[in-house]
Design an enzyme around this catalytic site. Structure first.
Site, mmCIF file in Angstrom:
data_model
loop_
_atom_site.group_PDB
_atom_site.id
_atom_site.type_symbol
_atom_site.label_atom_id
_atom_site.label_comp_id
_atom_site.label_asym_id
_atom_site.label_seq_id
_atom_site.Cartn_x
_atom_site.Cartn_y
_atom_site.Cartn_z
ATOM 1 N N HIS A 44 20.922 20.533 19.265
ATOM 2 C CA HIS A 44 21.594 21.257 20.413
ATOM 3 C C HIS A 44 20.953 22.694 20.631
ATOM 4 O O HIS A 44 21.730 23.449 20.465
ATOM 5 C CB HIS A 44 23.232 20.880 20.677
ATOM 6 N N ARG A 46 20.424 25.861 22.010
ATOM 7 C CA ARG A 46 21.239 26.651 23.222
ATOM 8 C C ARG A 46 20.493 27.926 23.498
ATOM 9 O O ARG A 46 19.417 28.399 22.908
ATOM 10 C CB ARG A 46 22.448 27.227 22.785
ATOM 11 N N HIS A 51 21.995 28.788 16.540
ATOM 12 C CA HIS A 51 22.020 27.864 15.724
ATOM 13 C C HIS A 51 20.571 27.260 15.544
ATOM 14 O O HIS A 51 19.820 27.600 15.336
ATOM 15 C CB HIS A 51 23.268 26.992 15.643
ATOM 16 N N GLU A 76 20.116 17.497 22.670
ATOM 17 C CA GLU A 76 21.124 17.816 23.608
ATOM 18 C C GLU A 76 20.953 19.186 24.185
ATOM 19 O O GLU A 76 20.505 20.171 23.744
ATOM 20 C CB GLU A 76 22.618 17.782 22.960
ATOM 21 N N HIS A 200 31.961 14.297 18.881
ATOM 22 C CA HIS A 200 32.670 15.545 18.931
ATOM 23 C C HIS A 200 34.088 14.958 18.002
ATOM 24 O O HIS A 200 34.745 14.348 18.308
ATOM 25 C CB HIS A 200 32.927 15.925 20.411
ATOM 26 N N ASP A 201 34.020 15.900 16.941
ATOM 27 C CA ASP A 201 35.031 15.731 16.060
ATOM 28 C C ASP A 201 35.458 14.488 15.420
ATOM 29 O O ASP A 201 36.483 14.285 15.202
ATOM 30 C CB ASP A 201 36.299 16.462 16.639
#
Length: 251
Positions: A44, A46, A51, A76, A200-201
């Site tokens: 992902h 950004r 990151h 993503e 997610h999680d």
């Protein structure tokens, strides 16, 4: 149907970026994940590159093309013009569109499919014209109406946001309720002819119940939990544990 595992490398990249050093190598850890049996890699990127960096994408694309041609690359992001150009340059097999503000720490909600349908429709068509599969980040309680609006965008899949479910790690009753909500939206997606991803999680502990309720789940994208496990078991060991969780059934 066996749910496929895509390893999200953002947490690896975040650790690397704490120092101006080339390690841990995102590409090397991605190779280890694929060698251990992961089906794909997710990133992902950004806008602030806090990151995953834009320069990581061609290296990961080359890794898959050269050494793991059956694997998939999933990218993503929010569909800004810069993001769309980035994925067009790197040709992932799948693009997952998320409604993130650039300042968000992590994805925490799905699209408003009804309110943003026209915007999404143009983005989806552009990506599909480029030969990429499209998945749209979806609230767990989107239900039939939300799924119908998602389908109208032309998307191939939705990715269920499993954050509320992941937050129930110490509350079995609430976890069961969240599974039911996710299952209803997954059922609606299946009925509408859409594939279903999730992310997610997700952890080794909570995956079996999710897969039991959504047995035709196509793919899970997992980063934080898997990277945390890798600190204890190594990347290969963590991938093996998560692959096992995808085939385990809750007792």
């Amino acid at each position: 149907m066996t749910t496929r595992l895509s390893v999200n490398l953002n947490a690896v990249a975040l650790l690397r970026n704490r120092r101006d050093l080339p390690w841990p190598s995102v590409t090397h850890l991605g190779r280890m994940a694929l060698e251990a049996g992961a089906y794909g890699l997710t990133v992902h990127p950004r806008p602030d590159e806090r990151h995953v960096r834009f320069s990581d994408l061609p290296e990961l694309r080359a890794l898959i093309d050269d050494a793991f041609p059956e694997a998939e690359f999933n990218v993503e992001g929010y569909p800004s013009e810069d993001f769309l150009a980035l994925v067009e340059a790197n040709q992932p097999e799948q693009v997952t569109l998320v409604p993130d503000d650039p300042n968000q720490a992590t994805s925490d909600h799905g699209w408003d499919f009804s309110g943003q349908g026209n915007f999404l429709r143009d983005c989806v068509q552009r990506l599909k014209d480029g030969g990429m599969r499209v998945s749209l980040f979806c609230d767990p309680d989107a239900g039939e109406a939300g799924i119908a609006a998602a389908r109208a965008t032309g998307t191939d899949r939705v990715e269920l946001f499993t954050g509320p479910y992941g937050a129930c790690h110490d509350n079995a009753a609430e976890a069961e309720r969240q599974i039911a909500i996710l299952g209803e939206t997954a059922d609606a997606a299946r009925a509408a002819g859409l594939g279903v991803n999730a992310g997610h999680d997700l952890t080794v502990a909570n995956l079996p119940a999710l897969v039991a309720r959504v047995p035709d789940l196509a793919e899970v994208s997992i980063g934080h939990g898997l990277t945390a496990d890798a600190l204890e078991f190594g990347m290969a060991g963590a991938v093996t544990r998560f692959l096992g969780a995808l085939t385990e059934r809750p007792s």
